[in-house]
Design a protein around this motif. Structure first.
Motif, PDB file in Angstrom:
ATOM      1  N   ASP A  85       0.828  -1.204   0.000  1.00 18.23           N
ATOM      2  CA  ASP A  85       0.000   0.000   0.000  1.00 18.23           C
ATOM      3  C   ASP A  85       0.864   1.256   0.000  1.00 18.23           C
ATOM      4  OD1 ASP A  85      -2.828   1.162   0.523  1.00 18.23           O
ATOM      5  OD2 ASP A  85      -1.586   2.079   2.074  1.00 18.23           O
ATOM      6  N   ARG A 115      -4.553   1.769  -7.699  1.00 20.08           N
ATOM      7  CA  ARG A 115      -4.325   0.681  -6.743  1.00 20.08           C
ATOM      8  C   ARG A 115      -5.363  -0.406  -6.928  1.00 20.08           C
ATOM      9  NH1 ARG A 115      -6.575  -0.179  -1.633  1.00 20.08           N
ATOM     10  NH2 ARG A 115      -5.244  -1.136  -0.011  1.00 20.08           N
ATOM     11  N   VAL A 131      -2.600  -7.608   0.061  1.00 23.19           N
ATOM     12  CA  VAL A 131      -2.379  -6.168   0.123  1.00 23.19           C
ATOM     13  C   VAL A 131      -1.822  -5.872   1.509  1.00 23.19           C
ATOM     14  CG1 VAL A 131      -3.405  -3.874   0.059  1.00 23.19           C
ATOM     15  CG2 VAL A 131      -4.241  -5.655  -1.488  1.00 23.19           C
ATOM     16  N   THR A 165      -0.753  -3.359   4.386  1.00 23.53           N
ATOM     17  CA  THR A 165      -0.981  -1.991   4.854  1.00 23.53           C
ATOM     18  C   THR A 165      -0.145  -1.645   6.082  1.00 23.53           C
ATOM     19  OG1 THR A 165      -2.859  -2.713   6.192  1.00 23.53           O
ATOM     20  CG2 THR A 165      -3.336  -1.954   3.952  1.00 23.53           C
ATOM     21  N   SER A 182       1.562   3.001  -4.514  1.00 22.53           N
ATOM     22  CA  SER A 182       1.420   1.583  -4.189  1.00 22.53           C
ATOM     23  C   SER A 182       2.198   0.762  -5.205  1.00 22.53           C
ATOM     24  CB  SER A 182      -0.055   1.176  -4.208  1.00 22.53           C
ATOM     25  OG  SER A 182      -0.789   1.866  -3.219  1.00 22.53           O
TER      26      SER A 182
END
Length: 448
Positions: free
Chosen positions: A239, A359, A371, A373, A437
Protein backbone atom coordinates in the motif's frame (compact mmCIF):
# COMPACT_ATOMS: atom_id res chain seq x y z
CA UNK A 1 18.16 34.82 8.74
CA UNK A 2 17.99 35.85 12.39
CA UNK A 3 21.05 37.75 13.60
CA UNK A 4 21.21 35.61 16.72
CA UNK A 5 22.56 32.44 15.08
CA UNK A 6 25.18 33.84 12.71
CA UNK A 7 27.18 35.52 15.50
CA UNK A 8 27.15 32.26 17.46
CA UNK A 9 28.82 30.38 14.60
CA UNK A 10 31.31 33.22 14.12
CA UNK A 11 32.21 33.07 17.81
CA UNK A 12 32.66 29.30 17.64
CA UNK A 13 35.00 29.57 14.66
CA UNK A 14 37.02 32.28 16.41
CA UNK A 15 37.30 30.10 19.50
CA UNK A 16 38.42 27.15 17.37
CA UNK A 17 41.17 29.19 15.70
CA UNK A 18 42.34 30.48 19.07
CA UNK A 19 42.49 26.92 20.44
CA UNK A 20 44.70 25.80 17.56
CA UNK A 21 42.33 24.37 14.97
CA UNK A 22 43.59 24.51 11.39
CA UNK A 23 40.03 24.51 10.01
CA UNK A 24 36.54 24.27 11.48
CA UNK A 25 32.86 24.48 10.81
CA UNK A 26 30.12 25.44 13.23
CA UNK A 27 26.38 24.97 13.48
CA UNK A 28 23.81 26.81 15.55
CA UNK A 29 20.24 25.55 15.84
CA UNK A 30 17.37 27.05 17.73
CA UNK A 31 13.83 25.90 17.81
CA UNK A 32 10.66 25.51 19.73
CA UNK A 33 8.00 22.85 19.66
CA UNK A 34 4.72 22.11 21.35
CA UNK A 35 2.73 18.89 21.31
CA UNK A 36 -0.59 17.92 22.91
CA UNK A 37 -2.05 14.44 23.49
CA UNK A 38 -5.71 13.88 24.24
CA UNK A 39 -7.46 10.80 25.57
CA UNK A 40 -11.10 10.39 26.49
CA UNK A 41 -11.76 13.98 25.46
CA UNK A 42 -9.38 15.28 28.13
CA UNK A 43 -5.84 16.51 28.03
CA UNK A 44 -3.44 13.63 28.69
CA UNK A 45 -0.09 15.27 28.07
CA UNK A 46 1.31 18.57 26.85
CA UNK A 47 4.96 19.23 26.09
CA UNK A 48 6.71 22.41 25.11
CA UNK A 49 10.40 22.79 24.44
CA UNK A 50 12.59 25.70 23.44
CA UNK A 51 16.32 25.83 23.15
CA UNK A 52 19.48 26.57 21.27
CA UNK A 53 22.16 24.02 20.43
CA UNK A 54 25.60 24.77 19.09
CA UNK A 55 28.03 22.38 17.47
CA UNK A 56 31.66 22.66 16.45
CA UNK A 57 33.80 20.44 14.24
CA UNK A 58 37.54 21.12 14.25
CA UNK A 59 40.16 19.74 11.88
CA UNK A 60 43.87 19.35 12.52
CA UNK A 61 45.64 17.85 9.56
CA UNK A 62 43.59 14.80 8.62
CA UNK A 63 42.04 14.42 12.04
CA UNK A 64 38.70 15.77 13.26
CA UNK A 65 36.50 15.94 16.33
CA UNK A 66 32.98 17.20 17.05
CA UNK A 67 31.52 18.69 20.22
CA UNK A 68 28.20 20.32 21.06
CA UNK A 69 26.50 22.21 23.88
CA UNK A 70 23.24 23.90 24.80
CA UNK A 71 24.97 26.70 26.70
CA UNK A 72 25.90 29.61 24.42
CA UNK A 73 28.12 31.53 26.82
CA UNK A 74 31.59 32.65 25.67
CA UNK A 75 33.18 30.51 28.38
CA UNK A 76 31.40 27.39 27.15
CA UNK A 77 32.40 28.06 23.54
CA UNK A 78 36.03 28.47 24.54
CA UNK A 79 35.91 25.21 26.51
CA UNK A 80 34.24 23.46 23.58
CA UNK A 81 36.97 24.58 21.19
CA UNK A 82 39.77 23.52 23.55
CA UNK A 83 38.17 20.14 24.13
CA UNK A 84 37.54 19.57 20.41
CA UNK A 85 41.14 20.42 19.50
CA UNK A 86 42.45 18.06 22.17
CA UNK A 87 40.16 15.31 20.89
CA UNK A 88 41.16 15.89 17.27
CA UNK A 89 44.85 15.55 18.11
CA UNK A 90 44.13 12.06 19.47
CA UNK A 91 41.75 11.01 16.68
CA UNK A 92 42.82 8.57 13.94
CA UNK A 93 43.91 10.05 10.62
CA UNK A 94 41.57 9.96 7.65
CA UNK A 95 42.95 11.18 4.33
CA UNK A 96 39.45 12.08 3.10
CA UNK A 97 38.64 14.51 5.91
CA UNK A 98 38.47 18.18 4.97
CA UNK A 99 36.22 21.13 4.28
CA UNK A 100 34.90 21.91 0.81
CA UNK A 101 37.02 23.95 -1.55
CA UNK A 102 35.90 27.61 -1.54
CA UNK A 103 35.25 27.51 -5.29
CA UNK A 104 32.72 24.68 -4.82
CA UNK A 105 30.60 26.37 -2.13
CA UNK A 106 27.01 27.45 -2.56
CA UNK A 107 26.98 31.20 -3.13
CA UNK A 108 23.33 32.07 -3.73
CA UNK A 109 19.96 30.53 -3.02
CA UNK A 110 16.35 31.66 -2.88
CA UNK A 111 14.65 30.76 0.39
CA UNK A 112 11.42 32.35 -0.80
CA UNK A 113 11.14 29.75 -3.57
CA UNK A 114 11.66 26.90 -1.12
CA UNK A 115 8.97 28.35 1.18
CA UNK A 116 9.99 26.20 4.15
CA UNK A 117 8.67 28.38 6.98
CA UNK A 118 5.02 29.21 7.54
CA UNK A 119 4.64 32.91 8.44
CA UNK A 120 1.35 32.21 10.24
CA UNK A 121 1.36 32.69 14.03
CA UNK A 122 2.35 29.74 16.17
CA UNK A 123 -0.76 27.85 17.31
CA UNK A 124 -1.50 27.94 21.00
CA UNK A 125 -1.78 24.86 23.18
CA UNK A 126 -5.57 25.27 23.28
CA UNK A 127 -5.76 25.19 19.50
CA UNK A 128 -3.64 22.05 19.32
CA UNK A 129 -5.72 20.42 22.05
CA UNK A 130 -8.85 21.19 20.08
CA UNK A 131 -7.38 19.56 16.97
CA UNK A 132 -6.46 16.43 18.91
CA UNK A 133 -9.87 16.31 20.60
CA UNK A 134 -11.70 16.64 17.29
CA UNK A 135 -9.54 13.91 15.72
CA UNK A 136 -10.31 11.59 18.62
CA UNK A 137 -14.03 12.30 18.45
CA UNK A 138 -14.10 11.62 14.71
CA UNK A 139 -12.31 8.29 15.20
CA UNK A 140 -14.69 7.22 17.98
CA UNK A 141 -17.70 8.10 15.83
CA UNK A 142 -16.80 5.35 13.35
CA UNK A 143 -18.88 2.19 13.83
CA UNK A 144 -16.89 -0.59 15.49
CA UNK A 145 -14.33 1.66 17.18
CA UNK A 146 -14.06 0.88 20.88
CA UNK A 147 -11.39 3.40 21.84
CA UNK A 148 -8.91 5.90 20.56
CA UNK A 149 -5.50 4.89 21.83
CA UNK A 150 -3.95 8.27 21.05
CA UNK A 151 -4.82 11.55 19.39
CA UNK A 152 -2.12 14.18 19.03
CA UNK A 153 -1.37 17.54 17.47
CA UNK A 154 1.97 19.31 17.32
CA UNK A 155 3.84 22.27 15.91
CA UNK A 156 7.54 23.04 15.57
CA UNK A 157 9.72 25.82 14.19
CA UNK A 158 13.44 25.39 13.72
CA UNK A 159 16.21 27.67 12.48
CA UNK A 160 19.70 26.56 11.53
CA UNK A 161 22.85 28.42 10.58
CA UNK A 162 26.13 26.89 9.36
CA UNK A 163 29.48 28.63 8.91
CA UNK A 164 32.99 27.40 8.17
CA UNK A 165 36.53 28.70 7.92
CA UNK A 166 36.46 28.11 4.15
CA UNK A 167 34.15 31.10 3.85
CA UNK A 168 30.74 29.47 3.81
CA UNK A 169 27.88 30.95 5.84
CA UNK A 170 24.17 30.35 5.44
CA UNK A 171 20.99 29.38 7.19
CA UNK A 172 17.27 28.84 6.87
CA UNK A 173 14.11 28.18 8.88
CA UNK A 174 11.48 25.48 8.65
CA UNK A 175 8.12 24.78 10.29
CA UNK A 176 5.97 21.69 10.75
CA UNK A 177 2.37 21.18 11.81
CA UNK A 178 0.86 17.71 12.33
CA UNK A 179 -2.19 15.83 13.60
CA UNK A 180 -2.51 12.09 14.20
CA UNK A 181 -4.85 9.49 15.68
CA UNK A 182 -4.58 5.80 16.57
CA UNK A 183 -7.89 3.94 16.75
CA UNK A 184 -8.76 0.51 18.17
CA UNK A 185 -11.68 -1.56 16.93
CA UNK A 186 -13.32 -4.49 18.69
CA UNK A 187 -12.89 -5.86 22.19
CA UNK A 188 -10.67 -8.30 24.06
CA UNK A 189 -8.57 -10.67 21.95
CA UNK A 190 -10.37 -9.52 18.80
CA UNK A 191 -9.09 -5.94 18.95
CA UNK A 192 -7.42 -4.42 15.90
CA UNK A 193 -5.53 -1.14 15.61
CA UNK A 194 -4.72 1.32 12.81
CA UNK A 195 -3.78 4.96 12.45
CA UNK A 196 -3.79 8.09 10.33
CA UNK A 197 -1.40 11.02 10.46
CA UNK A 198 -0.74 14.12 8.41
CA UNK A 199 2.04 16.68 8.56
CA UNK A 200 2.58 19.85 6.55
CA UNK A 201 4.98 22.77 6.43
CA UNK A 202 2.07 25.23 6.31
CA UNK A 203 -0.76 24.93 8.81
CA UNK A 204 -3.25 25.97 6.14
CA UNK A 205 -2.31 22.91 4.04
CA UNK A 206 -3.11 20.41 6.81
CA UNK A 207 -6.30 18.34 6.37
CA UNK A 208 -8.97 18.79 9.00
CA UNK A 209 -8.68 16.97 12.30
CA UNK A 210 -12.04 15.31 11.61
CA UNK A 211 -10.77 13.87 8.33
CA UNK A 212 -7.65 12.45 9.98
CA UNK A 213 -9.53 10.93 12.91
CA UNK A 214 -12.25 9.45 10.70
CA UNK A 215 -9.63 7.81 8.46
CA UNK A 216 -7.90 6.26 11.48
CA UNK A 217 -11.24 4.86 12.67
CA UNK A 218 -12.21 3.50 9.27
CA UNK A 219 -8.86 1.80 8.82
CA UNK A 220 -9.09 0.13 12.24
CA UNK A 221 -12.70 -0.99 11.70
CA UNK A 222 -11.78 -2.55 8.36
CA UNK A 223 -9.33 -4.82 10.17
CA UNK A 224 -11.93 -6.53 12.38
CA UNK A 225 -11.96 -10.28 11.91
CA UNK A 226 -8.37 -10.52 10.70
CA UNK A 227 -6.85 -13.99 10.42
CA UNK A 228 -3.68 -15.57 9.12
CA UNK A 229 -3.38 -15.87 5.34
CA UNK A 230 -2.32 -18.92 3.37
CA UNK A 231 1.32 -19.91 3.11
CA UNK A 232 2.85 -19.91 -0.35
CA UNK A 233 4.25 -17.73 -3.14
CA UNK A 234 1.87 -14.90 -4.02
CA UNK A 235 1.88 -11.42 -5.55
CA UNK A 236 1.83 -8.64 -2.97
CA UNK A 237 0.64 -5.03 -3.22
CA UNK A 238 2.52 -2.71 -0.87
CA UNK A 239 0.00 0.00 0.00
CA UNK A 240 1.09 3.58 -0.68
CA UNK A 241 1.38 4.17 3.07
CA UNK A 242 4.31 1.75 3.33
CA UNK A 243 5.60 1.47 -0.25
CA UNK A 244 8.20 4.18 0.34
CA UNK A 245 9.83 1.85 2.86
CA UNK A 246 10.53 -0.66 0.09
CA UNK A 247 12.16 2.02 -2.05
CA UNK A 248 13.91 3.22 1.09
CA UNK A 249 15.89 -0.04 1.19
CA UNK A 250 17.29 0.81 -2.24
CA UNK A 251 18.14 4.34 -1.11
CA UNK A 252 19.96 2.97 1.94
CA UNK A 253 21.91 0.58 -0.26
CA UNK A 254 23.22 3.39 -2.50
CA UNK A 255 24.28 5.58 0.45
CA UNK A 256 27.97 6.35 0.16
CA UNK A 257 28.69 5.16 3.71
CA UNK A 258 27.44 1.66 2.85
CA UNK A 259 29.26 1.63 -0.48
CA UNK A 260 32.57 2.65 1.12
CA UNK A 261 32.22 -0.10 3.74
CA UNK A 262 31.37 -2.66 1.05
CA UNK A 263 28.29 -3.59 3.07
CA UNK A 264 25.64 -2.85 0.45
CA UNK A 265 23.79 -5.35 -1.70
CA UNK A 266 24.11 -2.78 -4.52
CA UNK A 267 27.84 -2.15 -4.06
CA UNK A 268 28.64 -3.43 -7.59
CA UNK A 269 25.48 -2.14 -9.28
CA UNK A 270 26.50 1.27 -10.65
CA UNK A 271 25.36 1.37 -14.27
CA UNK A 272 23.34 -1.82 -13.81
CA UNK A 273 19.58 -2.29 -13.97
CA UNK A 274 17.99 -2.18 -10.51
CA UNK A 275 14.37 -1.37 -11.43
CA UNK A 276 12.20 -2.36 -14.40
CA UNK A 277 12.74 -0.35 -17.58
CA UNK A 278 10.67 2.81 -17.64
CA UNK A 279 11.00 3.45 -13.90
CA UNK A 280 13.18 6.19 -12.45
CA UNK A 281 13.94 7.65 -9.04
CA UNK A 282 14.49 11.40 -9.13
CA UNK A 283 15.77 13.52 -6.24
CA UNK A 284 14.75 17.17 -6.03
CA UNK A 285 15.89 18.99 -2.87
CA UNK A 286 14.24 22.23 -4.04
CA UNK A 287 10.54 21.30 -3.85
CA UNK A 288 8.64 24.12 -2.09
CA UNK A 289 6.93 23.49 1.26
CA UNK A 290 8.41 19.98 1.57
CA UNK A 291 9.97 18.91 4.86
CA UNK A 292 13.24 17.56 3.44
CA UNK A 293 14.00 20.40 1.02
CA UNK A 294 17.22 22.31 1.60
CA UNK A 295 19.06 25.12 -0.23
CA UNK A 296 22.53 23.73 0.53
CA UNK A 297 23.94 20.70 2.28
CA UNK A 298 25.65 20.48 5.66
CA UNK A 299 29.08 21.08 4.09
CA UNK A 300 27.97 24.27 2.35
CA UNK A 301 27.74 22.70 -1.12
CA UNK A 302 24.84 23.60 -3.42
CA UNK A 303 22.02 21.09 -3.67
CA UNK A 304 20.64 20.17 -7.07
CA UNK A 305 18.14 17.77 -8.64
CA UNK A 306 19.61 14.50 -9.89
CA UNK A 307 18.66 11.13 -11.32
CA UNK A 308 19.35 8.32 -8.86
CA UNK A 309 17.84 5.70 -11.16
CA UNK A 310 17.01 6.50 -14.77
CA UNK A 311 14.96 4.12 -16.92
CA UNK A 312 15.74 1.33 -14.46
CA UNK A 313 19.51 1.91 -14.40
CA UNK A 314 21.41 3.04 -11.30
CA UNK A 315 23.10 6.37 -12.06
CA UNK A 316 24.34 7.81 -8.77
CA UNK A 317 25.42 7.05 -5.24
CA UNK A 318 24.44 9.45 -2.44
CA UNK A 319 27.68 11.11 -1.36
CA UNK A 320 29.07 13.69 1.01
CA UNK A 321 32.64 14.98 0.63
CA UNK A 322 34.21 12.21 2.71
CA UNK A 323 32.59 9.27 0.94
CA UNK A 324 33.08 10.93 -2.45
CA UNK A 325 36.81 11.29 -1.81
CA UNK A 326 37.07 7.66 -0.72
CA UNK A 327 35.45 6.59 -3.99
CA UNK A 328 37.31 9.06 -6.20
CA UNK A 329 34.06 10.86 -7.07
CA UNK A 330 32.40 14.22 -6.44
CA UNK A 331 29.95 14.94 -3.66
CA UNK A 332 26.30 14.91 -4.69
CA UNK A 333 25.60 17.75 -2.25
CA UNK A 334 23.94 15.28 0.11
CA UNK A 335 25.69 15.90 3.43
CA UNK A 336 23.55 16.11 6.54
CA UNK A 337 24.60 16.48 10.16
CA UNK A 338 23.55 17.32 13.66
CA UNK A 339 25.28 19.63 16.08
CA UNK A 340 27.19 16.76 17.71
CA UNK A 341 28.09 14.69 14.64
CA UNK A 342 30.19 15.05 11.47
CA UNK A 343 28.56 15.16 8.01
CA UNK A 344 27.18 11.97 6.47
CA UNK A 345 25.29 11.29 3.21
CA UNK A 346 21.52 11.69 3.30
CA UNK A 347 18.65 11.72 0.79
CA UNK A 348 16.27 14.69 0.57
CA UNK A 349 13.12 14.47 -1.60
CA UNK A 350 12.66 11.62 -4.05
CA UNK A 351 9.95 10.53 -6.47
CA UNK A 352 9.46 7.15 -8.13
CA UNK A 353 7.84 7.08 -11.57
CA UNK A 354 4.12 6.54 -11.17
CA UNK A 355 2.22 3.96 -13.20
CA UNK A 356 -0.84 4.13 -15.41
CA UNK A 357 -3.18 2.12 -13.17
CA UNK A 358 -4.92 2.73 -9.88
CA UNK A 359 -4.32 0.68 -6.74
CA UNK A 360 -7.70 -1.00 -7.31
CA UNK A 361 -6.62 -2.03 -10.82
CA UNK A 362 -3.40 -3.53 -9.48
CA UNK A 363 -5.41 -5.51 -6.96
CA UNK A 364 -7.75 -6.71 -9.69
CA UNK A 365 -4.78 -7.76 -11.83
CA UNK A 366 -3.07 -9.70 -9.04
CA UNK A 367 -5.87 -12.28 -8.78
CA UNK A 368 -4.99 -13.97 -5.51
CA UNK A 369 -2.51 -12.41 -3.11
CA UNK A 370 -1.97 -9.92 -0.31
CA UNK A 371 -2.38 -6.17 0.12
CA UNK A 372 0.03 -5.07 2.86
CA UNK A 373 -0.98 -1.99 4.85
CA UNK A 374 1.27 -2.41 7.89
CA UNK A 375 4.67 -3.94 8.60
CA UNK A 376 6.22 -5.05 11.86
CA UNK A 377 9.90 -5.53 12.60
CA UNK A 378 12.60 -6.19 10.04
CA UNK A 379 15.23 -8.82 9.28
CA UNK A 380 17.09 -7.38 6.30
CA UNK A 381 20.64 -8.34 5.40
CA UNK A 382 22.23 -5.12 4.11
CA UNK A 383 24.98 -7.05 2.32
CA UNK A 384 22.87 -9.63 0.47
CA UNK A 385 19.49 -7.88 0.33
CA UNK A 386 17.68 -10.85 1.88
CA UNK A 387 14.36 -9.55 3.16
CA UNK A 388 11.95 -10.79 5.84
CA UNK A 389 9.29 -8.72 7.58
CA UNK A 390 6.10 -9.23 9.52
CA UNK A 391 3.02 -7.89 7.77
CA UNK A 392 -0.72 -7.38 8.00
CA UNK A 393 -3.29 -6.19 5.50
CA UNK A 394 -6.01 -7.75 3.33
CA UNK A 395 -6.33 -11.02 1.44
CA UNK A 396 -7.34 -10.82 -2.21
CA UNK A 397 -9.31 -13.50 -4.06
CA UNK A 398 -10.24 -13.23 -7.73
CA UNK A 399 -9.03 -9.65 -7.85
CA UNK A 400 -11.19 -8.48 -4.91
CA UNK A 401 -10.39 -7.87 -1.26
CA UNK A 402 -11.82 -10.78 0.70
CA UNK A 403 -10.90 -10.27 4.37
CA UNK A 404 -8.28 -8.71 6.66
CA UNK A 405 -5.19 -10.71 7.58
CA UNK A 406 -2.48 -10.49 10.22
CA UNK A 407 0.38 -12.48 11.74
CA UNK A 408 2.18 -13.28 8.50
CA UNK A 409 5.72 -12.89 7.21
CA UNK A 410 6.94 -11.78 3.79
CA UNK A 411 10.28 -13.00 2.48
CA UNK A 412 12.34 -12.45 -0.63
CA UNK A 413 15.46 -10.73 -1.91
CA UNK A 414 15.36 -6.99 -2.43
CA UNK A 415 17.23 -7.03 -5.73
CA UNK A 416 14.76 -9.54 -7.17
CA UNK A 417 11.75 -7.82 -5.60
CA UNK A 418 12.59 -4.38 -6.99
CA UNK A 419 13.04 -5.81 -10.47
CA UNK A 420 9.46 -7.10 -10.32
CA UNK A 421 7.59 -3.99 -9.15
CA UNK A 422 4.64 -2.41 -10.92
CA UNK A 423 3.70 1.06 -9.60
CA UNK A 424 0.17 2.41 -9.23
CA UNK A 425 -0.71 6.09 -9.72
CA UNK A 426 -1.76 6.97 -6.16
CA UNK A 427 1.36 8.64 -4.68
CA UNK A 428 0.71 11.67 -2.46
CA UNK A 429 2.58 14.68 -3.78
CA UNK A 430 3.07 16.48 -0.46
CA UNK A 431 5.40 13.82 0.95
CA UNK A 432 9.17 14.00 0.75
CA UNK A 433 9.19 10.46 -0.66
CA UNK A 434 6.59 10.33 -3.43
CA UNK A 435 6.08 6.61 -3.97
CA UNK A 436 2.81 4.98 -5.14
CA UNK A 437 1.42 1.58 -4.19
CA UNK A 438 3.64 -1.16 -5.60
CA UNK A 439 2.70 -4.60 -6.90
CA UNK A 440 5.53 -7.10 -6.36
CA UNK A 441 5.30 -10.53 -7.94
CA UNK A 442 6.27 -13.80 -6.37
CA UNK A 443 7.01 -13.12 -2.70
CA UNK A 444 7.05 -15.95 -0.20
CA UNK A 445 4.27 -15.59 2.34
CA UNK A 446 4.30 -17.50 5.64
CA UNK A 447 0.92 -17.59 7.32
CA UNK A 448 -1.40 -20.38 8.42
Amino acid sequence: MPDRLAPLTEALLAAARKAGAEAADAMAIDGRSVSVDVRGGALEQADRSEGTEIGLRVLIGRRQACVSASDISARTMAEMAERAVAMAREAPEDATIGLAEPADLARAWDLALLDLADPAPEPGAAELQDDARRAEAAALAVSGISQCQAASASYSRQRVFIAATNGFAGGYSRTSRSTSAVAIAGEGLAMERDWAAESRTYQSDLPSAEEIGRLAGERAAERLGARKPKTGAYPVVFDERIASGLVGHLLAAINGSAIVRGSSWLRDAMGAQVLPRGLSIYENPHRPRISSSRPFDAEGLPTAPRDIVRDGTLKSWTLDLGTARKLGLKSTGSAARGASSPPAPSISNIALTQGDHSRAQLIEAMGTGLVVTSMIGAAINPTTGDYSRGASGFWVENGRISHPVNECTLAGNLRDMLMRITPANDARGHLSHVVPSLLVEGLTLAGA
